[in-house]
Write an enzyme that holds these catalytic residues in place. Structure first.
Site, PDB file in Angstrom:
ATOM      1  N   ASP A   1      13.656  -2.964  47.611  1.00 28.88           N
ATOM      2  CA  ASP A   1      13.336  -2.430  48.936  1.00 28.88           C
ATOM      3  C   ASP A   1      13.831  -0.999  49.104  1.00 28.88           C
ATOM      4  O   ASP A   1      13.248  -0.223  49.855  1.00 28.88           O
ATOM      5  CB  ASP A   1      13.949  -3.326  50.017  1.00 28.88           C
ATOM      6  CG  ASP A   1      13.461  -4.756  49.865  1.00 28.88           C
ATOM      7  OD1 ASP A   1      12.239  -4.938  49.736  1.00 28.88           O
ATOM      8  OD2 ASP A   1      14.293  -5.676  49.819  1.00 28.88           O
TER       9      ASP A   1
ATOM     10  N   GLU B   1      17.253 -13.850  42.310  1.00 30.12           N
ATOM     11  CA  GLU B   1      16.929 -12.560  41.673  1.00 30.12           C
ATOM     12  C   GLU B   1      18.183 -11.976  41.025  1.00 30.12           C
ATOM     13  O   GLU B   1      18.151 -11.515  39.884  1.00 30.12           O
ATOM     14  CB  GLU B   1      16.365 -11.583  42.708  1.00 30.12           C
ATOM     15  CG  GLU B   1      14.973 -11.966  43.179  1.00 30.12           C
ATOM     16  CD  GLU B   1      14.429 -11.060  44.274  1.00 30.12           C
ATOM     17  OE1 GLU B   1      13.210 -10.881  44.310  1.00 30.12           O
ATOM     18  OE2 GLU B   1      15.198 -10.549  45.096  1.00 30.12           O
TER      19      GLU B   1
HETATM   20  C1  5RP Z   1      12.291 -10.163  47.317  1.00 31.60           C
HETATM   21  C2  5RP Z   1      12.585  -8.781  46.894  1.00 31.60           C
HETATM   22  C3  5RP Z   1      11.406  -7.932  46.498  1.00 31.60           C
HETATM   23  O1  5RP Z   1      11.516  -7.643  45.146  1.00 31.60           O
HETATM   24  C4  5RP Z   1      11.413  -6.661  47.315  1.00 31.60           C
HETATM   25  O2  5RP Z   1      11.384  -7.022  48.678  1.00 31.60           O
HETATM   26  C5  5RP Z   1      10.212  -5.774  46.983  1.00 31.60           C
HETATM   27  O3  5RP Z   1       9.039  -6.393  47.357  1.00 31.60           O
HETATM   28  P1  5RP Z   1       7.630  -5.650  47.331  1.00 31.60           P
HETATM   29  O4  5RP Z   1       7.343  -5.364  45.903  1.00 31.60           O
HETATM   30  O5  5RP Z   1       6.661  -6.621  47.974  1.00 31.60           O
HETATM   31  O6  5RP Z   1       7.778  -4.393  48.150  1.00 31.60           O
HETATM   32  O7  5RP Z   1      13.698  -8.340  46.806  1.00 31.60           O
HETATM   33  O8  5RP Z   1      13.454 -10.854  47.685  1.00 31.60           O
END
Ligand code: 5RP
Length: 226
Positions: A85, A104
């Site tokens: 993010d 993760e």
């Molecule tokens: C999920 C995460 C995602 O990897 C992060 O939010 C990025 O997501 P996106 O590729 O849809 O922007 O940490 O828990």
């Protein structure tokens, strides 16, 4: 935006080799990677095993024809490919918008090489600039933790479901607090401090673990590396 996500997902395929265990991240960017990996596995007849970080990644991997394994079935994780993010200039991350941060971190942390896929909108000068830090907590402790977090000059909100009444419940059966910090001076220190609060399962600061960040831009893929 979708094009930039696809671009980095395609670039990440270059890290995949035959006979690898590949950590499969969660989110919209890694969803592109998982689909492309499925195609590659079929076309090149590769023996690759996917280690999903969430139910989302698991379902998508199965749908894409990638053999799926669990963490307790493998000796080592060769690479992990995941989204983020926020990414700061030292490649510290905030993750967890998709509420999958605990699995993760468990997988990304243990991978031989941790590759992060983002578009350029995720780059920040300082973590916390745009996004809150998600914190997975034991449900009974959510309110106490939300109050305790105030000592860090932060405010925390219980994350509520969108297509579900009541709070978001993670794949592990816990709640998520989204904490906004006035200023994150030392990401590694804050990551450790938050995890010291009883009832905190894990937090979304991933300090000092990314090896490569592939950044999608209109001019192509830029690479940040340790
Ligand atoms: C999920 C995460 C995602 O990897 C992060 O939010 C990025 O997501 P996106 O590729 O849809 O922007 O940490 O828990």
């Amino acid at each position: 935006m979708e094009e930039m996500k696809k671009l980095v997902a395609r670039e990440a395929l270059k890290f995949v080799e035959d006979d690898m265990v590949v950590g499969l991240g969660t989110g919209s960017t890694t969803a592109h990677f998982i689909r492309l990996l499925g195609k590659l596995v079929m076309e090149e007849e590769l023996e690759v095993y996917g280690l999903p970080t969430s139910y989302q990644a698991r379902l998508l991997a199965l749908e894409s024809g990638i053999p799926v394994v669990g963490l307790d079935e493998v000796d080592a994780i060769d690479i992990a490919v995941d989204g983020a993010d926020e990414v700061d200039p030292a490649m510290n991350l905030i993750k967890g918008r998709g509420a999958a941060l605990t699995m993760e971190k468990i997988i990304d942390y243990r991978a031989g090489q941790f590759i992060v896929l983002v578009d350029e909108s995720k780059l920040v000068e300082r973590l916390g600039q745009k996004m809150p830090v998600p914190i997975e907590v034991i449900p009974a402790a959510w309110r106490a933790i939300a109050e305790e977090i105030e000592v860090f000059n932060a405010t925390a909100e219980l994350r509520m479901g969108v297509h579900k009444d009541g709070p978001v419940v993670t794949d592990n059966g816990n709640f998520i607090l989204d904490a906004r910090f006035e200023h994150i001076e030392d990401p590694l220190d804050l990551e450790m401090e938050l995890n010291n609060i009883p009832g905190v399962v894990e937090n979304g600061i991933f300090a000092d673990i990314a090896d490569v960040v592939l950044v999608g831009t209109p001019e192509g893929v830029k690479r940040m590396e340790r």
